[in-house]
Write a protein that holds these residues in place. Structure first.
Motif, PDB file in Angstrom:
ATOM      1  N   HIS A  81       0.825  -1.213   0.000  1.00 13.18           N
ATOM      2  CA  HIS A  81       0.000   0.000   0.000  1.00 13.18           C
ATOM      3  C   HIS A  81       0.859   1.263   0.000  1.00 13.18           C
ATOM      4  O   HIS A  81       0.510   2.253  -0.648  1.00 13.18           O
ATOM      5  N   TYR A  82       1.964   1.232   0.731  1.00 13.39           N
ATOM      6  CA  TYR A  82       2.810   2.428   0.819  1.00 13.39           C
ATOM      7  C   TYR A  82       3.882   2.486  -0.264  1.00 13.39           C
ATOM      8  O   TYR A  82       4.363   3.560  -0.594  1.00 13.39           O
ATOM      9  N   ILE A  83       4.250   1.339  -0.837  1.00 17.94           N
ATOM     10  CA  ILE A  83       5.322   1.300  -1.835  1.00 17.94           C
ATOM     11  C   ILE A  83       4.798   1.473  -3.265  1.00 17.94           C
ATOM     12  O   ILE A  83       5.468   2.042  -4.115  1.00 17.94           O
ATOM     13  N   HIS A  84       3.576   1.003  -3.535  1.00 17.91           N
ATOM     14  CA  HIS A  84       3.110   1.017  -4.932  1.00 17.91           C
ATOM     15  C   HIS A  84       3.057   2.414  -5.544  1.00 17.91           C
ATOM     16  O   HIS A  84       3.351   2.574  -6.729  1.00 17.91           O
ATOM     17  N   PRO A  85       2.713   3.490  -4.802  1.00 14.51           N
ATOM     18  CA  PRO A  85       2.747   4.818  -5.455  1.00 14.51           C
ATOM     19  C   PRO A  85       4.160   5.220  -5.882  1.00 14.51           C
ATOM     20  O   PRO A  85       4.344   5.846  -6.927  1.00 14.51           O
ATOM     21  N   LEU A  86       5.154   4.833  -5.086  1.00 10.83           N
ATOM     22  CA  LEU A  86       6.538   5.146  -5.448  1.00 10.83           C
ATOM     23  C   LEU A  86       6.971   4.370  -6.686  1.00 10.83           C
ATOM     24  O   LEU A  86       7.642   4.913  -7.567  1.00 10.83           O
ATOM     25  N   LEU A  87       6.588   3.099  -6.745  1.00 12.81           N
ATOM     26  CA  LEU A  87       6.927   2.286  -7.922  1.00 12.81           C
ATOM     27  C   LEU A  87       6.238   2.832  -9.173  1.00 12.81           C
ATOM     28  O   LEU A  87       6.839   2.868 -10.250  1.00 12.81           O
ATOM     29  N   ASN A  88       4.985   3.234  -9.019  1.00 15.44           N
ATOM     30  CA  ASN A  88       4.261   3.813 -10.162  1.00 15.44           C
ATOM     31  C   ASN A  88       4.912   5.110 -10.627  1.00 15.44           C
ATOM     32  O   ASN A  88       5.017   5.380 -11.825  1.00 15.44           O
ATOM     33  N   LYS A  89       5.354   5.921  -9.673  1.00 14.65           N
ATOM     34  CA  LYS A  89       5.923   7.220 -10.007  1.00 14.65           C
ATOM     35  C   LYS A  89       7.307   7.095 -10.638  1.00 14.65           C
ATOM     36  O   LYS A  89       7.582   7.698 -11.682  1.00 14.65           O
ATOM     37  N   TYR A  90       8.187   6.314 -10.035  1.00 16.20           N
ATOM     38  CA  TYR A  90       9.582   6.277 -10.481  1.00 16.20           C
ATOM     39  C   TYR A  90       9.851   5.288 -11.608  1.00 16.20           C
ATOM     40  O   TYR A  90      10.778   5.479 -12.377  1.00 16.20           O
ATOM     41  N   PHE A  91       9.057   4.224 -11.694  1.00 15.11           N
ATOM     42  CA  PHE A  91       9.278   3.240 -12.750  1.00 15.11           C
ATOM     43  C   PHE A  91       8.193   3.282 -13.823  1.00 15.11           C
ATOM     44  O   PHE A  91       8.177   2.458 -14.718  1.00 15.11           O
ATOM     45  N   LYS A  92       7.245   4.218 -13.668  1.00 14.37           N
ATOM     46  CA  LYS A  92       6.146   4.379 -14.629  1.00 14.37           C
ATOM     47  C   LYS A  92       5.289   3.119 -14.730  1.00 14.37           C
ATOM     48  O   LYS A  92       4.749   2.802 -15.782  1.00 14.37           O
ATOM     49  N   TRP A  93       5.196   2.388 -13.634  1.00 18.03           N
ATOM     50  CA  TRP A  93       4.335   1.207 -13.597  1.00 18.03           C
ATOM     51  C   TRP A  93       2.897   1.660 -13.360  1.00 18.03           C
ATOM     52  O   TRP A  93       2.633   2.804 -13.028  1.00 18.03           O
TER      53      TRP A  93
END
Length: 132
Positions: A81-93
């Motif tokens: 829940h806390y990591i997925h926004p970072l992954l979406n933002k930095y890796f364009k996932w």
């Protein structure tokens, strides 16, 4: 203001993690006991979570599973829940936010209730553990 609250929350979480890393809940009486178990003798869904957290901080995955079988999936779900926004933002996932799905609370509710029932059956493999 939100940034300050997040920093305070981070320090609070780190403080709790240090306490649970240093002190073993099985050996120290400062940790609260489960009121449900104390009153009924049955395990609640959270019984063993303090010991599981201590085991997780020491990378003892078998201990985590033995103390509370749902602790590891719950911790991974919270981490996601806390990591997925970072992954979406930095890796364009495009990872979904599972907590915005209408079925997520119901699935979690059913899993927790079933776990609560099964962990109190005498044949359940983890029902012989010490109480929280």
């Amino acid at each position: 203001m939100k940034k300050i609250l997040n920093i305070i929350l981070l320090f609070l979480i780190l403080g709790v993690a240090v306490v649970f890393f240093v002190l073993d809940p099985t050996k120290h009486s400062i940790f609260p006991k489960c009121m449900f178990h104390s009153l009924t003798g049955a395990y609640c869904p959270g019984c063993g979570s303090q010991r599981a957290l201590h085991s997780l901080l020491h990378f003892d995955i078998a201990g985590v599973v033995n103390y509370n079988f749902l602790f590891l999936p719950a911790a991974l779900l919270i981490l996601y829940h806390y990591i997925h926004p970072l992954l979406n933002k930095y890796f364009k996932w495009k990872l979904p936010n599972l907590f915005y799905l209408k079925s997520t609370p119901w699935v979690i509710f059913v899993v927790v209730i079933l776990f609560w029932i099964f962990r109190n059956l005498p044949w359940y493999p983890f029902s012989v553990l010490a109480p929280a």
